[in-house]
Design a protein around this motif. Sequence first.
Motif, short mmCIF file in Angstrom:
data_model
loop_
_atom_site.label_atom_id
_atom_site.label_comp_id
_atom_site.label_asym_id
_atom_site.label_seq_id
_atom_site.Cartn_x
_atom_site.Cartn_y
_atom_site.Cartn_z
N LEU A 124 53.06 33.68 50.62
CA LEU A 124 52.93 32.75 50.03
C LEU A 124 53.23 32.31 48.48
CD1 LEU A 124 51.02 30.12 51.99
CD2 LEU A 124 53.44 30.10 52.46
N ARG A 125 52.61 33.40 48.02
CA ARG A 125 52.81 34.14 47.11
C ARG A 125 51.28 33.51 45.91
NH1 ARG A 125 58.31 35.15 47.00
NH2 ARG A 125 58.45 37.54 47.20
N LEU A 126 50.68 32.70 46.66
CA LEU A 126 49.41 32.14 45.91
C LEU A 126 49.00 32.19 45.18
CD1 LEU A 126 47.84 30.43 48.82
CD2 LEU A 126 49.49 29.54 47.59
N HIS A 127 48.29 32.14 44.13
CA HIS A 127 48.09 32.88 43.07
C HIS A 127 45.98 32.47 43.49
CE1 HIS A 127 46.31 33.31 39.12
NE2 HIS A 127 45.88 32.24 38.78
N GLN A 128 46.21 31.55 44.18
CA GLN A 128 44.70 31.56 44.58
C GLN A 128 44.41 30.07 45.43
OE1 GLN A 128 42.67 27.69 41.82
NE2 GLN A 128 44.55 28.17 40.86
N LEU A 129 42.96 29.93 45.89
CA LEU A 129 42.80 29.71 47.20
C LEU A 129 41.44 29.01 46.64
CD1 LEU A 129 43.46 32.00 49.89
CD2 LEU A 129 44.53 29.53 49.88
N TYR A 130 41.04 27.72 47.30
CA TYR A 130 39.85 27.24 47.06
C TYR A 130 38.58 26.26 48.22
CZ TYR A 130 41.79 22.46 47.59
OH TYR A 130 42.38 21.60 47.68
N ASP A 185 25.35 17.30 47.82
CA ASP A 185 25.74 18.84 47.52
C ASP A 185 26.88 19.07 48.11
OD1 ASP A 185 25.07 17.39 45.71
OD2 ASP A 185 23.36 19.03 44.81
N GLU A 186 28.03 19.36 47.28
CA GLU A 186 29.65 19.69 48.01
C GLU A 186 29.68 21.24 46.85
OE1 GLU A 186 32.36 18.98 50.95
OE2 GLU A 186 33.85 18.79 48.74
N PHE A 187 30.11 22.56 47.59
CA PHE A 187 30.06 23.72 46.63
C PHE A 187 31.48 23.50 46.45
CE2 PHE A 187 25.91 25.40 47.04
CZ PHE A 187 24.99 24.59 46.59
N LEU A 188 32.12 23.76 44.93
CA LEU A 188 33.74 24.39 45.18
C LEU A 188 33.46 25.77 45.16
CD1 LEU A 188 36.69 23.48 44.80
CD2 LEU A 188 35.79 23.26 42.11
N TYR A 189 34.27 26.60 45.47
CA TYR A 189 34.63 27.82 45.63
C TYR A 189 36.02 28.31 45.64
CZ TYR A 189 29.60 29.18 47.37
OH TYR A 189 28.41 29.64 46.87
N GLN A 190 36.16 29.84 44.54
CA GLN A 190 37.49 29.43 44.75
C GLN A 190 37.74 31.37 44.45
OE1 GLN A 190 38.23 28.67 40.16
NE2 GLN A 190 40.06 28.06 40.62
N LEU A 191 38.46 31.85 45.19
CA LEU A 191 39.00 33.17 44.63
C LEU A 191 40.18 33.30 43.80
CD1 LEU A 191 38.98 36.16 45.89
CD2 LEU A 191 40.23 35.57 47.98
N LEU A 192 40.69 33.68 43.00
CA LEU A 192 42.24 33.70 42.44
C LEU A 192 42.94 35.60 42.71
CD1 LEU A 192 40.58 32.85 38.79
CD2 LEU A 192 41.88 32.06 40.16
N TYR A 193 43.94 35.37 42.39
CA TYR A 193 44.84 36.70 42.75
C TYR A 193 44.66 37.71 41.61
CZ TYR A 193 48.59 39.99 44.12
OH TYR A 193 48.73 40.65 44.46
N VAL A 194 43.69 38.87 42.02
CA VAL A 194 43.74 39.84 40.90
C VAL A 194 45.48 40.83 40.96
CG1 VAL A 194 42.83 41.58 40.22
CG2 VAL A 194 41.61 39.93 41.05
N HIS A 195 46.27 40.26 39.66
CA HIS A 195 47.58 41.30 39.97
C HIS A 195 46.78 43.20 39.45
CE1 HIS A 195 49.78 38.16 39.86
NE2 HIS A 195 48.77 37.33 39.20
#
Length: 175
Positions: free
Chosen positions: A122-128, A165-175
């Motif tokens: 999908l060529r995503l840049h990030q997932l959360y 509370d709800e936490f927001l987690y993120q994973l960025l694609y590292v080239h």
Amino acid sequence: MLTLKGKNIYLRALEPEDLDFIYIIENNEQIWEMSSTQTPYSRFLIKQYLENAHQDIYEAKQLRLVICSNDHATLGLIDLFDYNPTHNRSGVGIIIAEDEDRGKGYGAEALGLIINYGFTHLRLHQLYANIAQDNQASINLFENKGFSKVGVKKEWNLVNDSYKDEFLYQLLYVH
């Protein structure tokens, strides 16, 4: 490179035969908190959903896959949701249905596969991911896969007359 097959599990598209499995998961009140569900789903609605599951992620803006063991037992579901092709991002959610199947690495393997699929195909840049403050198993799972906590949504969900509370987690694609 195969992105949907791992060592112990594989991810597959939804099939009409998954009706009962999804019905059980969607109507399990113990997990409604995680999915912000407040009412049960009928078999009819789930059947309609399955009939439209052929839509690709670009059309539906979501992708739900079944987590299966190599001996073809259905273990859970993993979703890409809120897919945004303009910004190359998507949310991700996962559930292993039965308590006895949790803690065996199936979720970690499935999450690893969907990360790879998202970044490769999908060529995503990030997932959360959105994770309740007291869901330590999910926090551990996502942190172990490289997700970072980037925010806290204060008193975000009302659960049993108490705000959590709800936490927001993120994973960025590292080239």
